[in-house]
Design a protein around this motif. Structure first.
Motif, PDB file in Angstrom:
ATOM      1  N   UNK A  81       0.777  -1.234   0.000  1.00  0.00           N
ATOM      2  CA  UNK A  81       0.000   0.000   0.000  1.00  0.00           C
ATOM      3  C   UNK A  81       0.805   1.278   0.000  1.00  0.00           C
ATOM      4  N   UNK A  82       2.048   1.226  -0.470  1.00  0.00           N
ATOM      5  CA  UNK A  82       2.903   2.419  -0.357  1.00  0.00           C
ATOM      6  C   UNK A  82       2.420   3.584  -1.220  1.00  0.00           C
ATOM      7  N   UNK A  83       1.580   3.320  -2.238  1.00  0.00           N
ATOM      8  CA  UNK A  83       1.090   4.399  -3.081  1.00  0.00           C
ATOM      9  C   UNK A  83      -0.260   4.953  -2.640  1.00  0.00           C
ATOM     10  N   UNK A  84      -0.920   4.303  -1.691  1.00  0.00           N
ATOM     11  CA  UNK A  84      -2.295   4.669  -1.368  1.00  0.00           C
ATOM     12  C   UNK A  84      -2.419   6.043  -0.728  1.00  0.00           C
ATOM     13  N   UNK A 108      -0.810  -0.394   7.324  1.00  0.00           N
ATOM     14  CA  UNK A 108      -0.198   0.869   6.904  1.00  0.00           C
ATOM     15  C   UNK A 108      -1.228   2.000   6.902  1.00  0.00           C
ATOM     16  N   UNK A 109      -2.480   1.642   6.601  1.00  0.00           N
ATOM     17  CA  UNK A 109      -3.553   2.628   6.584  1.00  0.00           C
ATOM     18  C   UNK A 109      -4.127   2.879   7.972  1.00  0.00           C
ATOM     19  N   UNK A 110      -3.565   2.214   8.982  1.00  0.00           N
ATOM     20  CA  UNK A 110      -4.036   2.418  10.341  1.00  0.00           C
ATOM     21  C   UNK A 110      -5.280   1.639  10.677  1.00  0.00           C
ATOM     22  N   UNK A 142      -8.404  -1.049   1.073  1.00  0.00           N
ATOM     23  CA  UNK A 142      -7.691  -2.106   0.363  1.00  0.00           C
ATOM     24  C   UNK A 142      -8.436  -3.418   0.544  1.00  0.00           C
ATOM     25  N   UNK A 143      -8.361  -4.276  -0.455  1.00  0.00           N
ATOM     26  CA  UNK A 143      -9.072  -5.547  -0.422  1.00  0.00           C
ATOM     27  C   UNK A 143      -8.341  -6.580  -1.266  1.00  0.00           C
TER      28      UNK A 143
END
Length: 325
Positions: A81-84, A108-110, A142-143
Motif C-alpha cells: 500500500x505504499x502508493x495509497x 499501513x492505513x491504520x 484495500x481488499x
C-alpha cells in the motif's frame, strides 16, 4: 419444392469443443503455474518483501499528484500500500491477490484491528468505491482481488495504476486481459481523463547489474532469498549477497536464473543445510515476463486501449493508456 438436405455439424462442433477444452487446460495450467511461482511466493515472503518497499517511485508519485482532487482511483497489485497515501486529495482503493500483503497494507492505513481482510471474491460490480463527491475527507481502503477479475463496476473510477504486476502473468493473453480489466474500470475519455498507468520490468537492462538485454530470454524465474535471523557468523556461503531496494530479489551469488533451470522452494518447505550444518536461507522463485521495447504498447492496443504516452525508467517500461473516445 423439395427441401434441401441437412448436413451434420458434429465434426465442427467436436473441433470447437476440443479447442475449448484445450484452452481451458492451458488456462488452468497458467493459473497453477502462477499460484506456485507468484501468488504462493508473495504469501510466503510478504513481510520481508514489504520491508524493502518504502519509497514511491517518482514518476508514479507524479502521476498520482496530477489527479484532480476528489478523484477516485485504483491501485491494482498494491502490495503493502505504499502508493495509497501519496496524494491525500484523492480516494484510492487498493487491491492485491496476496491476503498477506493486503493485511500489511491495511496496517499501513491504520486499520490493523479490522475484522479480517476484506475479500472481493464477489460478483463483478458488487464492490462499491467510496463517494468522493460527498464533501468528506478523501480516504483509502484495500481488499483482496484478482487482477484478472476485478470486482469493480465498468467506468467506476477516474484513474488506475498497476505497478510491477502484469509482468507476473505467465501468458500474453493473460497480460492483455489484465490490461483490459484496468481499462474496463476507468471512465472513457468522453467522460473524464480515465488514464491507466502501467509499469513492467524491461528486457533491456544492459546497464544494470542483472545483465538482461535485448535479444535475451524474456520468461524467467527470479530468486528471492528469504533472509533469516541467523547470526552472520553461523552462516556460510552467503558472501556476495545483497539487497536492491528497487523491485528485485535479494540476489544469490549465482544471480538470476532462467525458467528452464531454476529450482523452486515452495512456501513452508524446509531449506537445505550448508556445509557447516547451519540452516540455509530458503530461496523462492518468482516468475517474470521481461517486456521488450514496444511490447507493452502492443498489449494495450490488443486490449482495446489507446496509448497516451509511454517511456522507459529505471529498468522498466511504462505506459499511460486510456479507453478510445
Amino acid at each position: 419444392m423439395a427441401s434441401l438436405p441437412s448436413s451434420s455439424a458434429a465434426p465442427a462442433v467436436a473441433r470447437l469443443a476440443a479447442a475449448a477444452a484445450a484452452d481451458r487446460d492451458a488456462e488452468a495450467e497458467a493459473e497453477a503455474y502462477e499460484r506456485a511461482h507468484v501468488h504462493g511466493v508473495y504469501q510466503a515472503i510478504a513481510p520481508h518483501f514489504s520491508a524493502t518497499r518504502h519509497k514511491p517511485w517518482p514518476a508514479v508519485a507524479s502521476f498520482l499528484h496530477a489527479q484532480p482532487p476528489r478523484s477516485i482511483g485504483l491501485d491494482v497489485g498494491c502490495g503493502n500500500g505504499k502508493y495509497l497515501g501519496v496524494n491525500p486529495a484523492v480516494v484510492m482503493l487498493g487491491s492485491d491477490r496476496s491476503a498477506a500483503l493486503v493485511a500489511l497494507a491495511r496496517s499501513r492505513l491504520g486499520r490493523p484491528g479490522d475484522a479480517g481482510v476484506q475479500d472481493a471474491t464477489k460478483t463483478q460490480g458488487e464492490v462499491m468505491t467510496a463517494d468522493a463527491t460527498s464533501g468528506g475527507a478523501a480516504i483509502s481502503d484495500v481488499l483482496v482481488a484478482d487482477g484478472l477479475s476485478l470486482p469493480f463496476r465498468d467506468g467506476a473510477v477516474d484513474f488506475a495504476i498497476c505497478v510491477a504486476v502484469i509482468h507476473h502473468m505467465s501468458t500474453r493473453a493473460r497480460r492483455q486481459d489484465a490490461i483490459r480489466q484496468l481499462l474496463r474500470c476507468v471512465k472513457t475519455r468522453e467522460v473524464a481523463s480515465g488514464h491507466v498507468l502501467v509499469y513492467v520490468w524491461a528486457l533491456e537492462q544492459g546497464a544494470s547489474r542483472r545483465g538482461w538485454d535485448e535479444g535475451g530470454e524474456q520468461d524467467l524465474l527470479v530468486p528471492w532469498v528469504l533472509k533469516s535471523q541467523t547470526p552472520r557468523a553461523q552462516k556460510k556461503g552467503t558472501r556476495g549477497q545483497k539487497t536492491n531496494n528497487d523491485d528485485v530479489s535479494v540476489a544469490t551469488t549465482g544471480g538470476e536464473s532462467s525458467a528452464s533451470t531454476a529450482p523452486m522452494v515452495l512456501a513452508g518447505e524446509a531449506a537445505g543445510t550448508t556445509t557447516g550444518g547451519a540452516v540455509s536461507d530458503p530461496v523462492f522463485q518468482r516468475y517474470y515476463h521481461l517486456y521488450r521495447k514496444g511490447e507493452l504498447e502492443e498489449d494495450v492496443l490488443a486490449a482495446g486501449g489507446v496509448v497516451i504516452t509511454s517511456g522507459y525508467e529505471r529498468d522498466n517500461w511504462w505506459v499511460v493508456a486510456a479507453n478510445p473516445s
